[in-house]
Structures are given as structure tokens and as C-alpha cells.
Design an enzyme around this catalytic site. Structure first.
Site, PDB file in Angstrom:
ATOM      1  N   GLU A 173       0.839  -1.213   0.000  1.00 31.36           N
ATOM      2  CA  GLU A 173       0.000   0.000   0.000  1.00 31.36           C
ATOM      3  C   GLU A 173       0.868   1.255   0.000  1.00 31.36           C
ATOM      4  O   GLU A 173       0.713   2.149   0.845  1.00 31.36           O
ATOM      5  CB  GLU A 173      -0.996  -0.013   1.176  1.00 31.36           C
ATOM      6  CG  GLU A 173      -1.986  -1.150   1.059  1.00 31.36           C
ATOM      7  CD  GLU A 173      -3.235  -1.029   1.929  1.00 31.36           C
ATOM      8  OE1 GLU A 173      -3.318  -0.127   2.772  1.00 31.36           O
ATOM      9  OE2 GLU A 173      -4.157  -1.854   1.727  1.00 31.36           O
ATOM     10  N   GLU A 297      -4.967  -8.730  -0.396  1.00 29.27           N
ATOM     11  CA  GLU A 297      -5.803  -8.378   0.766  1.00 29.27           C
ATOM     12  C   GLU A 297      -7.244  -8.286   0.295  1.00 29.27           C
ATOM     13  O   GLU A 297      -7.557  -7.493  -0.604  1.00 29.27           O
ATOM     14  CB  GLU A 297      -5.352  -7.051   1.395  1.00 29.27           C
ATOM     15  CG  GLU A 297      -4.026  -7.171   2.112  1.00 29.27           C
ATOM     16  CD  GLU A 297      -3.664  -5.944   2.941  1.00 29.27           C
ATOM     17  OE1 GLU A 297      -4.573  -5.237   3.408  1.00 29.27           O
ATOM     18  OE2 GLU A 297      -2.451  -5.711   3.105  1.00 29.27           O
TER      19      GLU A 297
HETATM   20  O1  AHR Z   1      -5.291  -5.972   6.723  1.00 24.60           O
HETATM   21  C1  AHR Z   1      -5.266  -4.826   7.518  1.00 24.60           C
HETATM   22  C2  AHR Z   1      -4.618  -3.647   6.800  1.00 24.60           C
HETATM   23  O2  AHR Z   1      -5.391  -3.281   5.707  1.00 24.60           O
HETATM   24  C3  AHR Z   1      -3.257  -3.871   6.218  1.00 24.60           C
HETATM   25  O3  AHR Z   1      -2.240  -3.706   7.147  1.00 24.60           O
HETATM   26  C4  AHR Z   1      -3.172  -2.827   5.163  1.00 24.60           C
HETATM   27  O4  AHR Z   1      -2.335  -3.215   4.095  1.00 24.60           O
HETATM   28  C5  AHR Z   1      -4.616  -2.616   4.739  1.00 24.60           C
HETATM   29  O5  AHR Z   1      -4.961  -1.288   4.707  1.00 24.60           O
END
Ligand code: AHR
Length: 493
Positions: A173, A297
């Protein structure tokens, strides 16, 4: 009656087992308490890893595990997590609750966990606050055979042989917690850092660049234009929020009605549009489909369990999460030509978890059961299913009621995974199976009379899979009667 057609003679590529990946971040009670309790803990453990969690996860056949973050990855300095535990540096976990991180779970502990789970490691490197040298040395430490400063350090710390490291993420991210970069800037940073993520000896690293947040198509465009030739995968993050709103309440994990049920189904189906649109951009720069879309994710994200630390992202997991899991896995299967890996967030005690723990107790969530039911698709060949789904109407909105995918495995066994999204209506399916004479159909179903049903430490088996009796074969056709709000996996042979 829904008319369906499956041509079992024609396959459409392999459903990568890596779509069943998991994610373990130094966040809340995921690593500490959830996985790692230390060898001196009164909680039964194997070399410091909770034995109950290990066993549950071993039964899932997890193909790949992402670590150490997440946002944590871009603050993590790996050298703090090696050597004698008593001497390891302590830090503050700034992103997640501001709690102390003692670094007792580091590189050796993670890679040993992967060995115990028979899973492949996917490590996210630190771009946001790390250096090129630090990243280069980490890869050298883990994978170089023979003599080098980092290989010697590894040996001093008790590991003679290098590990295999198949997957490495260059930041996480980086449009947000990983440095707030613009894509034009990150594309160059990626080119720079990834140059030093080296293949030592026989180790071959699949390099994953930080991809877009949800519908940031400009990010994908720039990364593919400027750096596609230097990457193997581009990540995508998309979470399902019942409210679809990051600024206010995301909605309760357990207290919801039909409105929130419907909006969650609608919002999770959005994953398909994201895959289609990002893939279209990728096709422009990579028509052969070499670069994988890596959805590292995904999952449901709600308000935290009342009374728990808001920075720990601990939430319950209901029948609604089972549908989220089933729907997304079906979508990933159906787009597996471009989608090469996915990692649900996260494996234990955080967001849409497989297992939850409390002290020495553990429960399996509805999401766990879906992953277990669906694992038959891992590395099977995708089959095309054609059908017109009836619409699930709610107020002025509507979405398809049925979501499904099908595959044939190496033994010729066909599996269908079907989700009925409707909260109240069942669905009747008549499916023509072209090219196969199946003699037997067996199935498993996950469903419940209450939409909010979930497992608790008092009633850990409230939502659990049972044998499905609603499918039959009649003159070469498969007839299925699907209850509302259900996930079903059928096996035909
Ligand atoms: O999964 C929780 C968080 O969500 C992670 O650390 C981040 O990459 C995303 O914003």
C-alpha cells in the site's frame, strides 16, 4: 428453474492453488496469542506455535502465507527480529494500537511456521521506511547458499541451509500507509528496489509490485506502463464493507438485518468489476497475461467487536462471511487466467479470520469451513458454466442471486461451488452436463436458519458444514435445490 450448462470437455486453464493464500500480519492478536505463544506458554504448543491453531491450519492446505504486513511491513526492520530473543530490539507497532512489539516472532519463526504448515512464504519488504540495502540483505540472508556476510549471520543464528523464498512483495500500500506515494514516483521506486531483490543459487523470486487501491485505475496504468517488465505480479486490495464507507461506521459484524445483508452481497460482487477493469489495463501492456493480478488483501471489514482495542481489528465471523468467502473464491476461479494469487485478510483473530482464539480456546469460523469445502478446486482445471441467474431484488436495487464456479480435477472428478445470495428465497437449478456421464453426486452445505449465525466459544459448532441432500442426477442432468443464504459444494463422479 435456472437452466445451466457445463461443458466438461473444454477446460479454461488451471485454478491456481495460490488463490487460497492467507495473510498474517503483526496486528492485534494475529501473530502473538493467535499463532505464537512461545514455548513456555501454558497453552499447548509446538515449538512455541499454538498446537490447536497449527492443526486447524494444516487441515486447510494453505498454499501460501503472506507476512509480516500489511502496513506493518513498511515499518518492519528485519534485523530486529533475528538472534537471541532476549536481545531483540523492541519497537512500537504504530499502525496497530501503539502496542509494544518485542520481535520474538521474526524471520526464523515465520519460515519455520511455513515449514510446519507446508506452505510457501510470501514476504513483504519494507519500502516505506526501509532501504534498498536492507531489502537486499534480507533476501541474501534467507536465500544465499555458500559464503557471504548475510549467509554467515544466518548460520550463526542456527540455520545452516538457506530457505526457499518463492514470493516477495516490494512494499505494501505504497499509495497509503507505505509512503503516500504517487504511482509515477512508486513506479521508479519499484524499479530501483526490485533490482536488488536477487535470485541467489536456485531460488527464483516472483516479484510483486504494490498495485492499486480498489478502483484506482490510474495506478494500474502507470505501474504497467513503467514497470511491467520488471514485475511478476501486481497486487490489488479491496475490502467488503457493508456500508461501503471508510469514514464512518463500517457496520456491525453480527448485528445486521436484510438491508446490510444485501449491501454486503452487492459490495462483495464488486470484486468482479475491479478484476475485469484492472485486467483490461494489464492486457494492454501484457497481452500474454504474464503478470499476475495478486489480490493479496480481501475480505469483510466491520466495526471491531465492542469492547476490544480498535487498533486490533478483531471481529466476529458469521454466515454472511461464508457467503463473502464463497462468492470471492468463485470470482477468482472464473478469472484465474489473470488472477494468480489471493490472500484473505487475515488468518487468525484479525478481520475475516479462519480461526478465533480466546485464552486456550479456539473456534473455526464459517469462513474456515468455506475454505475447507472449496479446497478441492486447488490446481483443478476451470470449467465454463453458462446460465442466467435470477435477480435478487431489494428495494430499487438488484444483483444476481446465484454465483458459482466449476472445475475438474486430475482424477476427472467435477466440483461445483454454488452460492445462493438471497436471504430468503431458495433456488432450483437444472444443469445439463455435456461430455460426462456422472453416476453419483454428493455434496456439502453451509447454511443456517439465522442470517446472523456465528460460532462462539460457548457454541463453536453453530455454523458447520453438513451433508447436502438437495442434489440428484436425472437422465444426465443435475437437479439442485439450494436453500437461501447457502454455500454448497458438489462432487460429481
Ligand atoms: O489488513 C489490515 C490492513 O489493511 C493492512 O495492514 C493494510 O495493508 C490494509 O490497509
Amino acid at each position: 428453474m435456472i437452466k445451466m450448462h457445463i461443458n466438461t470437455q473444454q477446460t479454461h486453464g488451471t485454478i491456481s492453488r495460490y488463490l487460497y493464500g492467507q495473510f498474517a500480519e503483526h496486528l492485534g492478536r494475529c501473530i502473538y496469542e493467535g499463532i505464537w505463544v512461545g514455548a513456555d506458554s501454558p497453552i499447548p504448543n509446538t515449538e512455541g506455535y499454538r498446537s490447536d491453531v497449527l492443526k486447524a491450519l494444516q487441515n486447510l492446505n494453505i498454499p501460501v502465507l503472506r507476512w509480516p504486513g500489511g502496513c506493518f511491513a513498511d515499518e518492519y526492520h528485519w534485523m530486529d527480529g533475528i538472534g537471541p530473543k532476549s536481545k531483540r530490539a523492541r519497537m512500537i507497532n504504530n499502525h496497530w494500537g501503539g502496542v509494544e512489539e518485542n520481535n520474538h516472532f521474526g524471520t526464523h519463526e515465520f519460515l519455520r511456521l511455513c515449514e510446519l504448515l507446508q506452505t510457501e512464504p510470501y514476504i513483504s519488504g519494507n519500502v516505506g521506511s526501509g532501504t534498498v540495502r536492507e531489502m537486499q540483505q534480507w533476501v541474501e540472508y534467507m536465500t544465499l547458499d555458500g559464503e557471504s556476510p548475510m549467509a554467515s549471520l544466518r548460520k550463526e543464528n542456527g540455520r545452516e541451509e538457506p530457505w526457499k523464498l518463492p514470493f516477495f512483495g516490494v512494499g505494501n500500500e505504497n499509495w497509503g500507509c507505505g509512503g503516500n506515494m504517487r504511482p509515477e514516483y512508486y513506479a521508479d521506486v519499484y524499479r530501483h528496489f526490485s533490482t536488488y531483490v536477487r535470485n541467489y543459487g536456485g531460488n527464483r523470486i516472483y516479484k510483486i509490485a504494490c498495485g492499486p487501491n480498489t478502483a484506482d485505475y490510474h495506478w494500474t496504468e502507470v505501474l504497467m506502463r513503467e514497470a511491467a517488465g520488471l514485475m511478476d505480479g501486481l497486487s490489488l486490495h479491496y475490502y467488503t464493507l457493508p456500508t461501503g464507507d471508510w469514514s464512518g461506521s463500517k457496520g456491525s459484524a453480527t448485528e445486521y438485518g436484510v438491508d446490510e445483508w444485501f449491501s454486503t452481497m452487492k459490495n462483495t460482487l464488486y470484486m468482479e468489476e475491479l478484476i475485469v477493469k484492472h485486467s483490461k489495463i494489464m492486457d494492454k501492456y501484457d497481452p500474454e497475461g504474464r503478470v499476475g493480478l495478486i489480490i493479496d488483501e480481501w475480505g469483510g471489514w466491520y466495526d471491531v467487536e465492542p469492547g476490544t482495542n480498535p487498533g486490533f481489528l478483531y471481529q466476529q465471523n458469521t454466515l454472511r462471511d461464508a457467503l463473502i468467502a464463497g462468492i470471492n473464491l468463485n470470482i477468482f476461479h472464473n478469472y484465474s487466467q489473470r488472477v494468480k494469487m489471493a490472500n484473505i485478510a487475515q488468518v487468525v483473530n484479525v478481520l475475516q479470520a479462519m480461526v478465533l482464539t480466546e485464552g486456550d480456546r479456539m473456534l473455526l469460523t464459517p469462513t474456515y469451513h468455506v475454505f475447507h469445502m472449496y479446497k478441492v478446486h486447488q490446481d483443478a482445471e476451470l470449467l465454463n458454466v453458462s446460465f442466467d441467474s435470477p435477480m435478487y431484488k431489494h428495494g430499487a436495487e438488484m444483483i444476481p442471486q446465484i454465483n458459482m464456479s466449476a472445475s475438474v480435477d486430475a482424477n476427472g472428478v467435477i466440483h461445483l461451488s454454488i452460492c445462493n445470495l438471497h436471504h430468503a428465497e431458495s433456488a432450483s437449478i437444472r444443469c445439463l452436463l455435456e461430455g460426462v456421464e456422472a453416476k453419483q453426486v454428493i455434496g456439502t452445505i453451509l447454511a443456517h436458519s439465522s442470517l446472523n449465525a456465528h460460532n462462539t466459544f460457548q457454541q463453536p459448532n453453530e455454523v458447520a458444514p453438513v451433508t447436502f441432500t438437495g442434489a440428484q442426477l436425472e437422465e444426465g442432468e443435475l437437479i439442485v435445490e439450494l436453500p437461501p443464504a447457502s454455500v454448497v459444494v458438489l462432487e460429481l463422479k
